[in-house]
Design an enzyme around this catalytic site. Structure first.
Site, PDB file in Angstrom:
ATOM      1  N   LYS A 193       0.857  -1.190   0.000  1.00  0.00           N
ATOM      2  CA  LYS A 193       0.000   0.000   0.000  1.00  0.00           C
ATOM      3  C   LYS A 193       0.893   1.240   0.000  1.00  0.00           C
ATOM      4  O   LYS A 193       1.756   1.401   0.877  1.00  0.00           O
ATOM      5  CB  LYS A 193      -0.888  -0.044   1.248  1.00  0.00           C
ATOM      6  CG  LYS A 193      -2.186   0.709   1.142  1.00  0.00           C
ATOM      7  CD  LYS A 193      -3.062   0.362   2.339  1.00  0.00           C
ATOM      8  CE  LYS A 193      -4.297   1.209   2.413  1.00  0.00           C
ATOM      9  NZ  LYS A 193      -5.007   1.021   3.690  1.00  0.00           N
TER      10      LYS A 193
HETATM   11  O1  G3P Z   1      -7.441   2.031   5.564  1.00  0.00           O
HETATM   12  C1  G3P Z   1      -7.829   3.278   5.090  1.00  0.00           C
HETATM   13  C2  G3P Z   1      -9.193   3.743   5.518  1.00  0.00           C
HETATM   14  O2  G3P Z   1     -10.122   2.712   5.485  1.00  0.00           O
HETATM   15  C3  G3P Z   1      -9.216   4.550   6.771  1.00  0.00           C
HETATM   16  O3  G3P Z   1     -10.503   4.710   7.291  1.00  0.00           O
HETATM   17  O4  G3P Z   1     -12.001   5.297   9.164  1.00  0.00           O
HETATM   18  O5  G3P Z   1      -9.612   6.041   9.240  1.00  0.00           O
HETATM   19  O6  G3P Z   1     -11.224   7.099   7.650  1.00  0.00           O
HETATM   20  P1  G3P Z   1     -10.839   5.846   8.377  1.00  0.00           P
END
Ligand code: G3P
Length: 218
Positions: A88
């Site tokens: 990633k």
């Molecule tokens: O892994 C990336 C993403 O899913 C992060 O989510 O909840 O931190 O905005 P969030």
């Protein structure tokens, strides 16, 4: 649409895997830090443990560098951990350069922190296997995350692009349904949002009545 779980928590990954519907896992540095994992060795062992649970499903492991050389060095090590690791990489110029390098060297990538169609186009051009638009964070900032999924899906369809749209930053079950409607190939979700798909008050009421009536002929 494929279902990934967005966590580094082994118990939650096992729980989702036991449902029989899990296609893969995504992690990020914040999710790894939440599990209290410290040091390169422990981090790598944790990725291997995740890969063993979801044997056969892709597992995104994020680099923690922002310059080309370091991204490539760490990405090579991550990819060597397990055949299902997808590296990633952040959406920055050095990230794009690294994605192209990984593509040319047979290493699959997931370009993260996607907030616009232009970013998704460039990541695809560099050969990313996945792009990760952050739906919830777009909604949080007053824009429409689902619209971005539709726009990317439309562009990829018109242009015949094979990069998969991995909708991330999912906040609830409705997001998952909307991502499927909008053309996401994958939705990576917290466990609660996946379990949210099972819920409906009429299901609960109906089941309570069936269980009660079942006693009558037990
Ligand atoms: O892994 C990336 C993403 O899913 C992060 O989510 O909840 O931190 O905005 P969030």
């Amino acid at each position: 649409m494929k279902y990934f779980i967005d966590t580094a928590n082994l118990n939650q990954i096992k729980e989702a895997h036991d449902l029989g519907i899990l296609d893969g896992v995504t992690t990020n540095p914040s999710l790894m830090a939440k599990e209290g994992i410290k040091g390169e060795e422990a981090v790598n062992a944790h990725y291997q443990a995740i890969c063993e649970i979801v044997d056969g499903g892709d597992v995104s492991a994020e680099v923690v560098y922002t310059d080309f050389k370091s991204i490539v060095e760490q990405g090579k090590k991550l990819a060597a951990l397990h055949k299902n690791i997808v590296v990633k990489v952040p959406m920055i110029p050095d990230g794009i350069k690294a994605i192209k390098w990984f593509t040319d060297n047979g290493i699959r990538t997931n370009c993260t922190l996607i907030f616009s169609a232009g970013q998704a186009m460039l990541a695809a051009k560099a050969g990313a296997a996945y792009v990760s638009p952050f739906i919830g964070r777009i909604d949080d900032s007053g824009w429409d995350g689902i619209e971005l999924i539709q726009q990317i899906a439309n562009i990829y369809a018109i242009q015949g692009i094979k990069t998969e749209i991995l909708a991330a930053s999912i906040r609830n079950a409705l997001h998952i349904i909307k991502c499927a409607e909008a053309g996401a190939n994958v939705c990576t979700c917290p466990l609660d949002s996946i379990l949210g798909l099972t819920k409906h008050p009429l299901t609960d009421i109906g089941l309570a009545k069936f269980m009660e009536d079942a006693k009558k002929f037990a």
